[in-house]
Motif scaffolding. Structure first.
Motif, PDB file in Angstrom:
ATOM      1  N   ILE A  80       0.697  -0.809  -0.103  1.00  0.00           N
ATOM      2  CA  ILE A  80      -0.260   0.065   0.297  1.00  0.00           C
ATOM      3  C   ILE A  80       0.685   1.093   0.077  1.00  0.00           C
ATOM      4  N   ILE A  81       2.275   1.362   0.530  1.00  0.00           N
ATOM      5  CA  ILE A  81       2.524   2.268   1.200  1.00  0.00           C
ATOM      6  C   ILE A  81       3.308   2.666  -0.375  1.00  0.00           C
ATOM      7  N   ALA A  82       4.129   1.788  -0.716  1.00  0.00           N
ATOM      8  CA  ALA A  82       4.854   1.654  -2.368  1.00  0.00           C
ATOM      9  C   ALA A  82       4.085   2.038  -3.478  1.00  0.00           C
ATOM     10  N   LEU A  83       2.874   1.070  -3.320  1.00  0.00           N
ATOM     11  CA  LEU A  83       1.665   1.558  -4.593  1.00  0.00           C
ATOM     12  C   LEU A  83       1.472   3.353  -4.580  1.00  0.00           C
ATOM     13  N   GLY A  84       0.721   4.110  -2.857  1.00  0.00           N
ATOM     14  CA  GLY A  84       0.245   4.808  -2.554  1.00  0.00           C
ATOM     15  C   GLY A  84       1.546   6.258  -3.017  1.00  0.00           C
ATOM     16  N   SER A  85       2.688   5.643  -2.901  1.00  0.00           N
ATOM     17  CA  SER A  85       3.684   7.160  -3.003  1.00  0.00           C
ATOM     18  C   SER A  85       4.138   6.452  -4.127  1.00  0.00           C
ATOM     19  N   CYS A  86       4.341   5.929  -5.270  1.00  0.00           N
ATOM     20  CA  CYS A  86       4.248   5.641  -6.262  1.00  0.00           C
ATOM     21  C   CYS A  86       3.455   6.952  -7.292  1.00  0.00           C
ATOM     22  N   ILE A  87       2.104   6.889  -6.970  1.00  0.00           N
ATOM     23  CA  ILE A  87       0.683   7.461  -7.968  1.00  0.00           C
ATOM     24  C   ILE A  87       0.997   8.444  -7.158  1.00  0.00           C
ATOM     25  N   TYR A  88       1.204   9.144  -5.820  1.00  0.00           N
ATOM     26  CA  TYR A  88       1.554  10.409  -5.415  1.00  0.00           C
ATOM     27  C   TYR A  88       2.374  10.995  -6.365  1.00  0.00           C
ATOM     28  N   LEU A  89       3.292  10.462  -6.546  1.00  0.00           N
ATOM     29  CA  LEU A  89       5.279  10.787  -6.813  1.00  0.00           C
ATOM     30  C   LEU A  89       4.460  11.470  -8.172  1.00  0.00           C
ATOM     31  N   ILE A  90       4.321  10.568  -8.679  1.00  0.00           N
ATOM     32  CA  ILE A  90       3.767  10.840 -10.962  1.00  0.00           C
ATOM     33  C   ILE A  90       3.221  11.782 -10.740  1.00  0.00           C
ATOM     34  N   ILE A  91       1.500  11.602 -10.031  1.00  0.00           N
ATOM     35  CA  ILE A  91       0.892  12.455 -10.472  1.00  0.00           C
ATOM     36  C   ILE A  91       1.175  14.028  -9.910  1.00  0.00           C
ATOM     37  N   GLY A  92       2.199  14.074  -9.112  1.00  0.00           N
ATOM     38  CA  GLY A  92       3.029  15.406  -8.660  1.00  0.00           C
ATOM     39  C   GLY A  92       3.581  15.985  -8.607  1.00  0.00           C
ATOM     40  N   PRO A  93       4.593  15.725  -7.948  1.00  0.00           N
ATOM     41  CA  PRO A  93       5.862  16.415  -8.199  1.00  0.00           C
ATOM     42  C   PRO A  93       6.955  15.723  -9.130  1.00  0.00           C
ATOM     43  N   LEU A  94       6.882  14.350 -10.065  1.00  0.00           N
ATOM     44  CA  LEU A  94       7.313  14.121 -10.843  1.00  0.00           C
ATOM     45  C   LEU A  94       6.829  14.504 -11.976  1.00  0.00           C
ATOM     46  N   TYR A  95       5.689  14.464 -12.008  1.00  0.00           N
ATOM     47  CA  TYR A  95       5.281  13.866 -13.728  1.00  0.00           C
ATOM     48  C   TYR A  95       4.081  15.351 -13.851  1.00  0.00           C
ATOM     49  N   ALA A  96       3.273  15.240 -13.131  1.00  0.00           N
ATOM     50  CA  ALA A  96       1.821  15.714 -14.011  1.00  0.00           C
ATOM     51  C   ALA A  96       1.754  17.053 -13.236  1.00  0.00           C
ATOM     52  N   VAL A  97       2.291  17.443 -12.036  1.00  0.00           N
ATOM     53  CA  VAL A  97       1.862  19.141 -11.752  1.00  0.00           C
ATOM     54  C   VAL A  97       3.124  19.245 -12.189  1.00  0.00           C
ATOM     55  N   PRO A  98       4.729  19.231 -12.443  1.00  0.00           N
ATOM     56  CA  PRO A  98       5.398  19.695 -13.631  1.00  0.00           C
ATOM     57  C   PRO A  98       4.766  19.815 -14.509  1.00  0.00           C
ATOM     58  N   ARG A  99       4.338  19.269 -15.619  1.00  0.00           N
ATOM     59  CA  ARG A  99       4.029  19.073 -16.634  1.00  0.00           C
ATOM     60  C   ARG A  99       2.619  20.247 -17.025  1.00  0.00           C
ATOM     61  N   ALA A 121      -6.187  26.933 -15.799  1.00  0.00           N
ATOM     62  CA  ALA A 121      -6.770  25.342 -15.821  1.00  0.00           C
ATOM     63  C   ALA A 121      -5.125  24.187 -15.021  1.00  0.00           C
ATOM     64  N   CYS A 122      -4.442  25.197 -15.529  1.00  0.00           N
ATOM     65  CA  CYS A 122      -3.158  24.379 -15.175  1.00  0.00           C
ATOM     66  C   CYS A 122      -2.892  24.591 -12.880  1.00  0.00           C
ATOM     67  N   LEU A 123      -3.386  25.818 -12.669  1.00  0.00           N
ATOM     68  CA  LEU A 123      -3.015  26.415 -11.914  1.00  0.00           C
ATOM     69  C   LEU A 123      -3.726  25.806 -11.130  1.00  0.00           C
TER      70      LEU A 123
END
Length: 443
Positions: free
Chosen positions: A82-101, A291-293
């Motif tokens: 749970i911790i590993a999967l949750g961390s991956c999802i929040y990192l990808i949709i957060g600081p590593l991919y979606a937000v910088p985009r 929209a992005c903000l």
């Protein structure tokens, strides 16, 4: 006694959720779908709305049902996973991919057209300003209703109304014949395009933001949290559907002015400029940037709340600051670099997220939920890995992957669907025939 939220706050909350989901990708995909689908755009729209609107709404409902966030909806899995999967999802949709985009697209669509010589320095300055605003509005998660729902979103909606109604009252052409795969299966193609918006991942994140804001306004009991989460989800879904439908029509009537576009963003830019001149470019820049903000604020807040719960000794404000700094770093890479870097991860996480949403909705009716969760998700993870290996096209693996081509969905990133469905029904049947002796759930 059911706790109550004022009508103004209900609408504001719905606007807030709508704005968090509506990122740049959500504005760019529909025009391209509309242009390629042509006269069959409404068939394509049905498929797109199922996954681009239906899945996010179901995600909000699923999170509301369990009364929490990702950890609650995935509770049948082993704690470390749970911790590993949750961390991956929040990192990808957060600081590593979606937000910088969001910052990258805002800069390219909203700022670059007004710069004589855009470069790395201007991109850095913009990202600093963009994430400074995001940071300021994210450090007060309980106040997002006031800052986003009641302040930013109305301005965004007003601009979207102008952009969305313009092709209806001043069309620049008529829909032509469907092109490509839209000629044979427009509903399925639209379905897959909506699937790739990645909003199912976002739904798992934003659920905790909705719950936090409701609690900050005095809504505490589980039935009221579910009730108001569902209502705000409906408001957001209706708003997204209306935006998508108007953009489908815009794209379908754009062939005469944009005959061979590279992407939906180009359709929007040329369409707006043709209708309104320089004012149109400014209008589009404002829509995309707002929209992005709002999406960046929602994603940063959700990721920060998740890691704040995990790391008790680190303050929420510190986590927001760290995430914002990471976002600035990745926002100064090339957009294609980020996409190429993380697309394999998304191909693994997205099917898992869709399945978690579905299982969260039916969890109370599963005879042995632990067995169903673990077996189904294990199969999905395995076939998602196969999907990633397929796109990498490793020659040494071709003899192994070749027999799997007979599975429906192999060529469209849905090879996981049928095997997981089979395992889901098998575990339900096993659970019905071999119920555990005690009330506790065991695999």
């Amino acid at each position: 006694m059911k706790q109550k939220l004022s009508l103004q706050n209900i609408v504001g909350m719905g606007f807030m959720v709508f704005a968090m989901f509506l990122g740049a990708g959500n504005l760019i995909f529909p025009p391209m779908v509309g242009q390629l689908a042509g006269q069959d755009m409404w068939y394509a729209a049905v498929g797109f709305l199922l996954t681009g609107v239906g899945l996010p709404l179901l995600g909000i409902v699923a999170i509301a049902r369990v009364g929490g966030g990702f950890n609650e909806i995935s509770g049948e899995m082993p704690r470390p996973l749970i911790i590993a999967l949750g961390s991956c999802i929040y990192l990808i949709i957060g600081p590593l991919y979606a937000v910088p985009r969001t910052a990258l697209v805002s800069f390219e669509v909203g700022i670059t057209p007004f710069l004589a010589e855009p470069g790395k320095l201007s991109q850095l300055l913009f990202s600093l300003i963009f994430f400074a605003i995001s940071w300021y509005l994210s450090i007060r998660p309980g106040k997002l209703l006031e800052s986003v729902g009641e302040l930013i979103t109305p301005a965004l909606i007003a601009l979207l109304v102008i952009l969305g109604l313009s092709p209806i009252f001043s069309p620049l052409g008529v829909p032509g014949q469907a092109m490509g795969t839209y000629t044979e299966a427009p509903v399925i193609k639209g379905f897959l395009e909506g699937y790739m918006t990645m909003d199912a991942l976002a739904a798992l994140m934003f659920g905790i933001v909705i719950i936090t804001n409701l609690k900050s306004h005095g809504i505490e009991d589980k039935s009221s949290l579910f009730h108001y989460s569902f209502i705000t989800g409906i408001i957001a879904a209706v708003g997204l559907a209306l935006v998508y439908l108007s953009l489908f029509y815009l794209g379908a009537t754009s062939r005469e002015v944009v005959p061979d576009p590279d992407n939906g963003g180009q359709i929007l830019t040329i369409y707006a400029e043709t209708l309104f001149g320089t004012t149109g470019i400014a209008l589009l820049a404002a829509v995309v940037t707002l929209a992005c903000l709002t999406t960046a604020i929602g994603c940063i807040t959700a990721a920060s709340e998740y890691f704040d719960e995990m790391f008790k000794r680190v303050s929420y404000r510190t986590i927001v600051t760290i995430i914002s700094i990471i976002c600035i770093f990745f926002a100064n890479m090339e957009l294609n670099e980020i996409i190429d870097l993380f697309i394999p991860v998304l191909l693994i996480l997205y099917p898992i997220s869709i399945t978690l949403i579905f299982l969260g909705l039916i969890r109370d009716w599963l005879p042995r939920p632990v067995l169903t969760y673990r077996a189904t998700l294990a199969v999905i993870f395995t076939f998602s890995i196969i999907d990633v290996l397929r796109i990498k096209d490793y020659a040494v693996l071709q003899p192994v992957l070749q027999p799997l081509r007979v599975i429906p969905g192999y060529e469209v990133h849905m090879v996981w669907f049928l095997p997981s469905l089979v395992v889901l029904f098998m575990t339900i049947l096993l659970g019905l025939f071999f119920r555990p002796a005690s009330n506790c759930q065991t695999p």
